[in-house]
Motif scaffolding. Structure first.
Motif, PDB file in Angstrom:
ATOM      1  N   TRP A  97       3.360  -4.475  10.132  1.00 25.77           N
ATOM      2  CA  TRP A  97       4.396  -5.459   9.840  1.00 25.77           C
ATOM      3  C   TRP A  97       3.820  -6.877   9.847  1.00 25.77           C
ATOM      4  CZ3 TRP A  97       8.013  -7.840  13.833  1.00 25.77           C
ATOM      5  CH2 TRP A  97       8.960  -8.651  13.208  1.00 25.77           C
ATOM      6  N   ILE A  98       2.995  -7.186  10.849  1.00 27.36           N
ATOM      7  CA  ILE A  98       2.372  -8.508  10.930  1.00 27.36           C
ATOM      8  C   ILE A  98       1.449  -8.751   9.741  1.00 27.36           C
ATOM      9  CG2 ILE A  98       0.701  -9.882  12.241  1.00 27.36           C
ATOM     10  CD1 ILE A  98       1.975  -8.651  14.785  1.00 27.36           C
ATOM     11  N   TRP A 100       1.589  -7.342   6.747  1.00 28.17           N
ATOM     12  CA  TRP A 100       2.405  -7.483   5.543  1.00 28.17           C
ATOM     13  C   TRP A 100       3.041  -8.866   5.483  1.00 28.17           C
ATOM     14  CZ3 TRP A 100       7.755  -8.134   5.086  1.00 28.17           C
ATOM     15  CH2 TRP A 100       8.228  -8.053   3.772  1.00 28.17           C
ATOM     16  N   ASN A 101       3.561  -9.327   6.634  1.00 25.77           N
ATOM     17  CA  ASN A 101       4.193 -10.635   6.695  1.00 25.77           C
ATOM     18  C   ASN A 101       3.175 -11.743   6.412  1.00 25.77           C
ATOM     19  OD1 ASN A 101       6.060 -12.622   7.095  1.00 25.77           O
ATOM     20  ND2 ASN A 101       6.256 -12.314   9.299  1.00 25.77           N
ATOM     21  N   LEU A 102       1.996 -11.641   6.978  1.00 24.02           N
ATOM     22  CA  LEU A 102       0.957 -12.636   6.717  1.00 24.02           C
ATOM     23  C   LEU A 102       0.542 -12.624   5.247  1.00 24.02           C
ATOM     24  CD1 LEU A 102      -1.335 -12.332   9.854  1.00 24.02           C
ATOM     25  CD2 LEU A 102       0.064 -14.290   9.192  1.00 24.02           C
ATOM     26  N   ASN A 103       0.435 -11.458   4.671  1.00 19.83           N
ATOM     27  CA  ASN A 103       0.058 -11.334   3.267  1.00 19.83           C
ATOM     28  C   ASN A 103       1.098 -12.002   2.372  1.00 19.83           C
ATOM     29  OD1 ASN A 103      -1.491 -10.454   1.032  1.00 19.83           O
ATOM     30  ND2 ASN A 103      -0.149  -8.700   0.796  1.00 19.83           N
ATOM     31  N   CYS A 104       2.366 -11.792   2.669  1.00 21.24           N
ATOM     32  CA  CYS A 104       3.427 -12.400   1.859  1.00 21.24           C
ATOM     33  C   CYS A 104       3.458 -13.916   2.019  1.00 21.24           C
ATOM     34  CB  CYS A 104       4.788 -11.822   2.251  1.00 21.24           C
ATOM     35  SG  CYS A 104       5.039 -10.139   1.719  1.00 21.24           S
ATOM     36  N   ASN A 105       3.238 -14.413   3.209  1.00 22.60           N
ATOM     37  CA  ASN A 105       3.366 -15.844   3.463  1.00 22.60           C
ATOM     38  C   ASN A 105       2.112 -16.644   3.154  1.00 22.60           C
ATOM     39  OD1 ASN A 105       6.034 -15.707   4.326  1.00 22.60           O
ATOM     40  ND2 ASN A 105       5.408 -15.132   6.385  1.00 22.60           N
TER      41      ASN A 105
END
Length: 109
Positions: A97-98, A100-105
């Protein structure tokens, strides 16, 4: 070399048990290492194998070195194994989750 169990005098671990665990641990380390070094498969296959071997190796350590099973100490060891599986699931899901979130942001749009 056997060490007695304090409950009923049965030997519940021995040098043979430790050697089995050691051999399984070595195999579960060498196989993914070899696949990564030689690129013997697709990226998804190698990733899947590494993850599966890592999880199996955790249980090998719990069973062969920490002697956790369903039968001893009235099932408390089995609860410890289930708790370990839950913690592993939380760590893996949280890490994904972390990432994926870093990749998106962090990606440039």
């Amino acid at each position: 070399m056997r060490y007695p169990n304090t409950k009923n005098g049965d030997a519940y671990f021995s040098l043979q048990t430790y050697l089995k665990g050691f051999i399984f641990s070595i195999l579960l380390t060498i196989i993914p290492f070899w696949m990564v070094i030689n690129r013997a498969g697709s990226k998804s296959t190698i990733l899947s194998l590494v993850i599966i071997c890592a999880i199996v190796q955790i249980f090998v350590h719990l069973i062969y070195f920490l002697h956790l099973n369903r039968k001893s100490e009235e099932g408390w060891n089995f609860i410890a194994i289930l708790f370990t599986a839950l913690i592993i699931l939380i760590i893996i899901a949280g890490s994904l989750w972390i990432m994926w979130n870093l990749n998106c942001n962090m990606m440039d749009s």
